[in-house]
Enzyme design. Structure first.
Site, PDB file in Angstrom:
ATOM      1  N   HIS A  11       2.914  -7.280  -2.276  1.00  0.00           N
ATOM      2  CA  HIS A  11       4.324  -7.005  -2.045  1.00  0.00           C
ATOM      3  C   HIS A  11       4.646  -7.513  -0.636  1.00  0.00           C
ATOM      4  O   HIS A  11       4.083  -7.025   0.338  1.00  0.00           O
ATOM      5  CB  HIS A  11       4.623  -5.515  -2.167  1.00  0.00           C
ATOM      6  CG  HIS A  11       4.413  -4.987  -3.557  1.00  0.00           C
ATOM      7  ND1 HIS A  11       3.954  -3.710  -3.830  1.00  0.00           N
ATOM      8  CD2 HIS A  11       4.596  -5.581  -4.767  1.00  0.00           C
ATOM      9  CE1 HIS A  11       3.881  -3.536  -5.129  1.00  0.00           C
ATOM     10  NE2 HIS A  11       4.251  -4.658  -5.725  1.00  0.00           N
ATOM     11  N   GLU A  71       5.277  -5.288   2.495  1.00  0.00           N
ATOM     12  CA  GLU A  71       4.229  -4.357   2.937  1.00  0.00           C
ATOM     13  C   GLU A  71       3.276  -5.138   3.840  1.00  0.00           C
ATOM     14  O   GLU A  71       2.243  -5.640   3.416  1.00  0.00           O
ATOM     15  CB  GLU A  71       3.540  -3.739   1.720  1.00  0.00           C
ATOM     16  CG  GLU A  71       4.518  -2.910   0.883  1.00  0.00           C
ATOM     17  CD  GLU A  71       3.977  -2.468  -0.463  1.00  0.00           C
ATOM     18  OE1 GLU A  71       2.751  -2.596  -0.686  1.00  0.00           O
ATOM     19  OE2 GLU A  71       4.775  -2.009  -1.291  1.00  0.00           O
ATOM     20  N   HIS A 106      -1.906  -2.190   0.267  1.00  0.00           N
ATOM     21  CA  HIS A 106      -0.468  -1.981   0.124  1.00  0.00           C
ATOM     22  C   HIS A 106       0.037  -1.130   1.292  1.00  0.00           C
ATOM     23  O   HIS A 106      -0.703  -0.828   2.222  1.00  0.00           O
ATOM     24  CB  HIS A 106      -0.161  -1.289  -1.204  1.00  0.00           C
ATOM     25  CG  HIS A 106      -0.276  -2.185  -2.401  1.00  0.00           C
ATOM     26  ND1 HIS A 106       0.790  -2.527  -3.187  1.00  0.00           N
ATOM     27  CD2 HIS A 106      -1.343  -2.820  -2.947  1.00  0.00           C
ATOM     28  CE1 HIS A 106       0.405  -3.325  -4.167  1.00  0.00           C
ATOM     29  NE2 HIS A 106      -0.902  -3.521  -4.043  1.00  0.00           N
ATOM     30  N   GLU A 109      -3.209   2.401   0.077  1.00  0.00           N
ATOM     31  CA  GLU A 109      -1.888   2.537   0.701  1.00  0.00           C
ATOM     32  C   GLU A 109      -2.135   2.908   2.161  1.00  0.00           C
ATOM     33  O   GLU A 109      -2.618   3.983   2.475  1.00  0.00           O
ATOM     34  CB  GLU A 109      -1.070   3.607  -0.007  1.00  0.00           C
ATOM     35  CG  GLU A 109      -0.813   3.329  -1.485  1.00  0.00           C
ATOM     36  CD  GLU A 109       0.280   2.293  -1.710  1.00  0.00           C
ATOM     37  OE1 GLU A 109       0.956   1.927  -0.734  1.00  0.00           O
ATOM     38  OE2 GLU A 109       0.456   1.857  -2.865  1.00  0.00           O
TER      39      GLU A 109
END
Length: 729
Positions: free
Chosen positions: A355, A358, A493, A586
């Site tokens: 993404h 990110e 991410h 994350e």
């Protein structure tokens, strides 16, 4: 008479229609555009030397109108709540009205204070009122996300009570601070539309005596235009930076029919405290001499080249393909023999930037390659062992097109989603082939593993068609996976602090979330716990949840499908189509942290990045060879009793099977060979347990090879074949 009117007018609030455009240079933000400040119906202005109260008993306010040099005082009934003007068109970066007398040069802008990144704690946020705990001041953070339901403990903004006539949100910086700007958003909600359209700003050193931000030209309280939608961040720079400890945002108008709700970030620089009256702010930094800044495509390519030139013997740069806009997907390989697969040496990869918005993962991989190069040259034993016993591949930007979009907007103005997708509008983490569904259907029909394999599932026919909706970035990564025998991977991410592991897709069709473990659930939980357990931010006992879930209650790890279902994820595809075990990390609540936070983020993740790479040594490893020729057997299947998922050998016959400590019965099989089963014990000792196999060809395979070579069949083999035929008859 006129003197009396002028004296009265001096204390009346004014509607100011001026324009101003202070520079945003030095902020790491997009260049500001200029727009007219919206004409607003304003609440009564408080005296700069007094604290504004939450209630006002006055029934009238005075408004000054200047026409033909005459000052006229009119009275109107005070509104119980300010009525906003709804601006049209998208919000832009604006400046307070009336700031026309700009200096030629402006001091560099300040970084964010840390509302979004959680460096500002909940206790530093206060408000005049709140509709509920879930809409309290601690929720007034830029880009904070709400849960699916409104009214719970995790709503998507700070919202004042509807009857609060003079709402305010206050931030305590805890130290003398130079405030230079404010960024605001509306309320994040699936069900409601609430945002502030204008606000004032006040400052204090003791939270009792306050002064306001004033326009340079008029000297009146500045009214800052805010948002016209809930998600787009809007930047306002102060006409003059103010040094104080406290800052207040006082909404003046908001969307008609909505509530006074906002999310914010404060731009602020620390200042010295010569009297040492306040405790010193914790320093953000790293002792590693690395390049701590955001790198666009050109800068990233330049940095990778510099690392390669510094460590030419252990690095290699290669491209696995191009993005939709033609930007190359560069990979940095780091090994003592770059460019070749060494027998018995496992292959590991990190992928970031799937993404594009990110951005932290991208910078962490650029920092990691610098660090590995530097420490290898210094002779660090840990790094030396990594590079001599492992072949590491670092892909810092899988979606370079999306990143360039986000980079142009800037770290604080990119919002939550801009740049997430590739240039075609495809979410790459939903773009891999769904291999879960055909596997589960075959399992339900009792076809696995005898008819349908439990590993290396082929691509579906529809996915290989020329008109299939498959991004070029996705195709490039799939070909990369098939070309190199990866064993371990992590997909980096941002936007949360948690490690999620497969399966990412729920087994029950259309279920939004459901615990869906793989046959290797124990291994995936081990891998996830290793990263989460060595990440400083995840292990901070005082940190608060990022958005709407407290993952610390479960060790900061979660099954992906039990979080939210993701069909077509790279993690699931990697597990079912190749040998590679992959998790999603994350990294931070802030998807695109400011440059000044990169040193601390590096320290938060450095040990975790290294420790996770070392987990490729957990389990068993070996070579499957032909008993007669001692040559490695490619594509031999390694099965473990009790685990319904197999792996295969690489072209040299070597394999790696990640397993948690325990005793296992392992079987090696290959076409044309007799299968061999042996016991392998995995201990807590570092390094994979050797578990080699020698397979003997079947008579049928020997006959095939003899006939293919034109040789005569030996008598003993002929008699054995005849006996086998007789047994079948």
């Amino acid at each position: 008479m006129w003197g009396l009117l002028l004296a009265l007018a001096t204390f009346a609030p004014a509607v100011d229609l001026g324009l101003g455009t202070p520079s945003a240079s030095g902020l790491g933000l997009a260049p500001p555009a200029t727009t007219k400040a919206p004409v607003s119906t304003l609440a009564p202005s408080s005296n700069p030397a007094q604290q504004p109260s939450g209630k006002n008993n006055e029934q009238h306010v005075r408004i000054r109108f200047v026409k033909k040099k005459k000052v006229i005082i009119k009275k109107r009934k005070k509104l119980t709540r300010p009525r906003p003007l709804v601006t049209t068109g998208p919000p832009v970066i604006t400046t307070p009205a009336g700031a026309l007398d700009l200096p030629e040069e402006k001091e560099p802008g300040c970084p964010p204070l840390g509302l979004e990144s959680l460096r500002v704690s909940d206790s530093q946020l206060e408000a005049s009122s709140s509709q509920s705990f879930g809409l309290g001041p601690h929720r007034g953070r830029l880009n904070i996300q709400s849960g699916l339901e409104d009214g719970d403990l995790y709503d998507g903004a700070w919202c004042a009570e509807p009857q609060d006539a003079e709402p305010w949100l206050q931030v305590d910086a805890r130290h003398p601070t130079r405030f230079s700007g404010i960024i605001t958003q509306g309320r994040n909600s699936v069900w409601r539309y609430d945002w502030v359209t204008s606000y004032k700003v006040q400052f204090s050193n003791d939270s009792r005596t306050w002064w306001g931000s004033r326009n340079r030209s008029s000297g009146m309280d500045a009214v800052f235009p805010a948002n016209s939608d809930p998600e787009t961040p809007v930047l306002n720079l102060l006409p003059e930076p103010q040094v104080a400890r406290f800052i207040r945002l006082l909404p003046q108008t908001w969307l008609q029919g909505g509530d006074s709700c906002l999310r914010a970030e404060i731009l602020a620089c620390p200042v010295s405290d010569p009297n040492d009256l306040f405790p010193k702010a914790p320093a953000l930094g790293s002792s590693d001499p690395l390049d701590f800044r955001h790198h666009n495509y050109k800068a990233m390519r330049k940095l990778m080249k510099q690392v390669n030139e510094q460590c030419p013997n252990v690095t290699r740069i290669y491209s696995i393909g191009k993005s939709h806009q033609g930007l190359k997907l560069y990979v940095m390989e780091m090994s003592d023999h770059p460019g070749q697969h060494e027998l018995g040496e496992p292959e590991v990869r990190y992928v970031a930037g799937m993404h594009g918005n990110e951005a932290l993962g991208r910078e962490l991989l650029l920092l990691l390659m610098q660090y590995l190069c530097r420490e290898f040259l210094r002779g660090d034993p840990r790094v030396t062992r990594l590079l001599t016993e492992t072949r590491i591949h670092l892909l810092p930007s899988m979606n370079p097109d999306g990143y360039e979009t986000a980079f142009r907007r800037g770290s604080e103005l990119v919002g939550w989603a801009e740049g997430r997708w590739n240039q075609q509008g495809i979410d790459l983490n939903h773009n891999f082939a769904d291999l879960n569904t055909p596997l589960w259907e075959a399992e339900d029909d009792g076809l696995v593993p005898d008819t349908v394999p439990n590993h290396h599932l082929p691509l579906p026919t529809y996915y290989t068609l020329p008109n299939a909706t498959v991004a070029p970035e996705t195709r490039a990564v799939i070909e990369w996976m098939e070309r190199i025998p990866f064993v371990l991977s992590a997909n980096l991410h941002g936007g949360e602090l948690v490690v999620s592991y497969p399966f990412d897709m729920t087994r029950t069709p259309w279920a939004a979330r459901e615990l869906t473990p793989t046959p290797d659930d124990a291994v995936f939980r081990w891998l996830s716990t290793v990263y989460a357990g060595t990440n400083r931010a995840m292990q901070d006992p005082d940190r608060r949840p990022c958005h709407s879930q407290d993952f610390s209650l479960h060790g900061n790890i979660i099954n992906g499908a039990d979080w939210h279902t993701v069909p077509g994820s790279m993690n699931d595809f990697s597990y079912l189509h190749t040998n590679c075990f992959e998790v999603t990390v994350e990294l931070s609540c802030d998807k695109f942290p400011h440059e000044n936070e990169l040193p601390q983020e590096w320290e938060n993740n450095k040990d975790a990045l290294l420790t996770y790479l070392e987990q490729v040594r957990v389990g068993i490893a070996g070579v499957v060879r032909d008993k007669d020729t001692e040559l490695g057997i490619a594509d031999a299947v390694i099965s473990v009793d009790g685990i319904n998922h197999d792996v295969t050998t690489a072209w040299g016959g070597d394999y790696w099977r990640l397993l948690t400590p325990g005793d296992y019965m392992v079987t090696a099989s290959a076409e044309g060979y007799h299968s061999v089963t042996r016991s392998c014990r995995v201990t807590f000792e570092e390094g994979p347990v050797p578990c080699n196999f020698h397979l003997t060809k079947t008579p049928k395979q020997r006959l095939r090879e003899l006939l293919a070579s034109g040789a005569k069949v030996p008598p003993d083999l002929r008699r054995r074949l005849e006996r086998l035929r007789g047994q079948k008859n």
